[in-house]
Scaffold this active site. Sequence first.
Site, PDB file in Angstrom:
ATOM      1  N   HIS A 109       0.840  -1.193   0.000  1.00 13.99           N
ATOM      2  CA  HIS A 109       0.000   0.000   0.000  1.00 13.99           C
ATOM      3  C   HIS A 109       0.879   1.249   0.000  1.00 13.99           C
ATOM      4  O   HIS A 109       1.910   1.308   0.681  1.00 13.99           O
ATOM      5  CB  HIS A 109      -0.916   0.015   1.231  1.00 13.99           C
ATOM      6  CG  HIS A 109      -2.098   0.919   1.072  1.00 13.99           C
ATOM      7  ND1 HIS A 109      -1.992   2.297   1.091  1.00 13.99           N
ATOM      8  CD2 HIS A 109      -3.410   0.643   0.873  1.00 13.99           C
ATOM      9  CE1 HIS A 109      -3.187   2.828   0.914  1.00 13.99           C
ATOM     10  NE2 HIS A 109      -4.071   1.852   0.777  1.00 13.99           N
ATOM     11  N   HIS A 110       0.455   2.247  -0.771  1.00 11.51           N
ATOM     12  CA  HIS A 110       1.243   3.472  -0.896  1.00 11.51           C
ATOM     13  C   HIS A 110       1.341   4.217   0.433  1.00 11.51           C
ATOM     14  O   HIS A 110       2.259   5.027   0.643  1.00 11.51           O
ATOM     15  CB  HIS A 110       0.608   4.376  -1.965  1.00 11.51           C
ATOM     16  CG  HIS A 110       1.580   5.276  -2.644  1.00 11.51           C
ATOM     17  ND1 HIS A 110       2.780   5.673  -2.088  1.00 11.51           N
ATOM     18  CD2 HIS A 110       1.537   5.881  -3.862  1.00 11.51           C
ATOM     19  CE1 HIS A 110       3.415   6.470  -2.919  1.00 11.51           C
ATOM     20  NE2 HIS A 110       2.695   6.617  -4.008  1.00 11.51           N
ATOM     21  N   ALA A 111       0.425   3.965   1.365  1.00 11.06           N
ATOM     22  CA  ALA A 111       0.509   4.609   2.676  1.00 11.06           C
ATOM     23  C   ALA A 111       1.723   4.136   3.462  1.00 11.06           C
ATOM     24  O   ALA A 111       2.170   4.806   4.395  1.00 11.06           O
ATOM     25  CB  ALA A 111      -0.765   4.344   3.477  1.00 11.06           C
ATOM     26  N   VAL A 133       4.916   3.125   2.061  1.00 13.00           N
ATOM     27  CA  VAL A 133       6.172   3.647   1.511  1.00 13.00           C
ATOM     28  C   VAL A 133       5.896   4.400   0.220  1.00 13.00           C
ATOM     29  O   VAL A 133       4.898   4.164  -0.463  1.00 13.00           O
ATOM     30  CB  VAL A 133       7.192   2.519   1.211  1.00 13.00           C
ATOM     31  CG1 VAL A 133       7.744   1.898   2.480  1.00 13.00           C
ATOM     32  CG2 VAL A 133       6.581   1.450   0.307  1.00 13.00           C
ATOM     33  N   ASN A 149       5.899   8.276   3.313  1.00 16.76           N
ATOM     34  CA  ASN A 149       5.909   9.043   2.075  1.00 16.76           C
ATOM     35  C   ASN A 149       6.462  10.437   2.346  1.00 16.76           C
ATOM     36  O   ASN A 149       5.876  11.209   3.102  1.00 16.76           O
ATOM     37  CB  ASN A 149       4.489   9.163   1.507  1.00 16.76           C
ATOM     38  CG  ASN A 149       3.997   7.862   0.898  1.00 16.76           C
ATOM     39  OD1 ASN A 149       4.169   7.615  -0.289  1.00 16.76           O
ATOM     40  ND2 ASN A 149       3.396   7.017   1.728  1.00 16.76           N
TER      41      ASN A 149
END
Length: 470
Positions: free
Chosen positions: A138-140, A142, A305
Site C-alpha cells: 500500500h502506498h501509505a 512507503v 511518504n
Amino acid sequence: MRRLSGLDAALLYTDSPGLPVQIGGLALLDVSTVPGGYSFERLGSDLEARVAAVPLLRRRVVDSRLNPGHPVWVDDPDFDVGRHVRRFTVPPPGTAAELAVLCGQRFAQRFDRSGPLWETAVFEGLADGSVAVLTRIHHAVVDGLAGATLLAQLCDREPGAPPPRPESPGVGGANRLTVAAGGVADLATRPLDLARAVRSSAAMVPRWVGRARRGEAMAVPLTAPRTSFNRRVTGRRNVAFVTLDFAAVKAVKRAFGVTVNDVVLALCASVLRRYLAARGELPASPLVAAVPVSVHGRARGDAGNQISVLMGRLHTEIADPVVRLHAVAADETAAKAHHATFDPDLLGSWGQVAPGAAFGAALRLYSALRLPNVLPVLNNLVVSDIPGPTDTLYYLGARITALYPFGPIYHGAGLNITVLSLDGGLHFGLQSCPDLLPDLWQLADGFPAALAELADRVPGAPPAPLAAPS
C-alpha cells in the site's frame, strides 16, 4: 504505536473499492542461480527469514471511532508471512502478455486491513523457465524511493548470502482507547499545521506568477488537455512493461547534454504522441506529467511518504524528437528551479489537516458523480524515475534479470509510467485501467522505437543496442 503522517493517511483515505492505492515491483528471476535449486516452499521460508529483519512489513493499521486524529501503525501480534505469499501458474503459452494479465488482476485487489498491507505473488509456468515475483504494498506504507530501499533489504549482491539478523518489533501495540487519546493530542496540533499549509500555499502564488511572467514556471495544474485516459477509472487494472538498454539511454543523454530523467520524459512523450496521433486525439497543447520528487532529508518527521510533485510539460505538440527532447529538458530545468522554492512539507501539512471521513466521502462523491470526466484535468499522467542499484541483485538466491516498478493511477489521470534502473537495464512499468487504455502494450512496445529515433540522431554514433542485455 506510531501515528500515520498526514500524507500517509491521505493515501490510506484515498483507497476505495474502485481505487486501490498501491505501488509494486515485478521481478523476473533466473532460478538457475538458487543454491540447491528452486522450490516455492523454499522461497516462502527464505522470505519469512528476510521479513523477520524488516519491521515495516509486520505493521498493520489500527483506528477507533473515537479517534479524531489519523490512524496508527502497530506491530501485528498475529503476523504470519504465509498469509501474504500467493502462488499462481501463468497460463500457456506463458509469455509476458499472460503474466501481465495476472499482475493486473492482483493490482485490482485491495488489501485486508486486519493485517500488514502487502502481498508477494509468485508466478510459475513462464515459457523461458524463469519465475516472476510481484510484490505489492500500500502506498501509505512507503513511497517509490522508500520502496526501492525496502527491496534492497530483501535482496543480496550474491546468491546464497545468509539472511540479516531478525529485528524486534519497532512500534509496539495499542488499544482503541490509547489510539483515541493520542488522536486528541494530534488534533491539538491541527491549527498549527493548517497555518503552516496556508502560509506556504499563499507564499507560492506570487512567486509562481512572477516565474510565469518570465517563462520560468512549471506547468499550472488543471491546464492539461483531456485525452481518453483522463477520465474516471474503474476498479480494473492492466499493466505492461519493457526494458531498454541503459547504456543506449546514457549515450543519448551525453550526446544531447541532458539528464537521464529528461530522456525518460522525452521517450514517454514520443510514445504518447505516436499513440494519440494514431487515434486522432493528439491535443494541440502539450501533455502534462506529474513527476514525484523525493524530499527525504528535507521534510520533517519519518513518514513513509516524503514526496512532493513537479508538473512537467512533455511537449507532445512538437514533431521532431530532438527538438522535443531539448524542449522537455529546458522545461524540466525551469520546473526543478521553481519546485526548489516550495515548502517540502506542503503536501504533508495539507494531509495532516484533512479530516479522514470527510476526505474519503468527498472522493467517493467525486467518483460517483463522474466529475473526473467533466472537470479540468489536473495532469494527464504520472511519470516517476526511481534510481536503482547498478549491481546485479539476487532475490532469495535467484538472479533478478529485470525489475519493473508500478505506481498507482487516479481518477482523471489513468496512466502511470514508473522507471527503475538495474544491472544495465532501464525498466519501464506501465499501469492503467483497461476501460481507459485497453491496448496498453501498444504504448510499452513503442519505447524501443522512441529510443531508436533519438539514438539515430546522435552525430557519428554507430547503432546502439536498444534491448537490455540478458
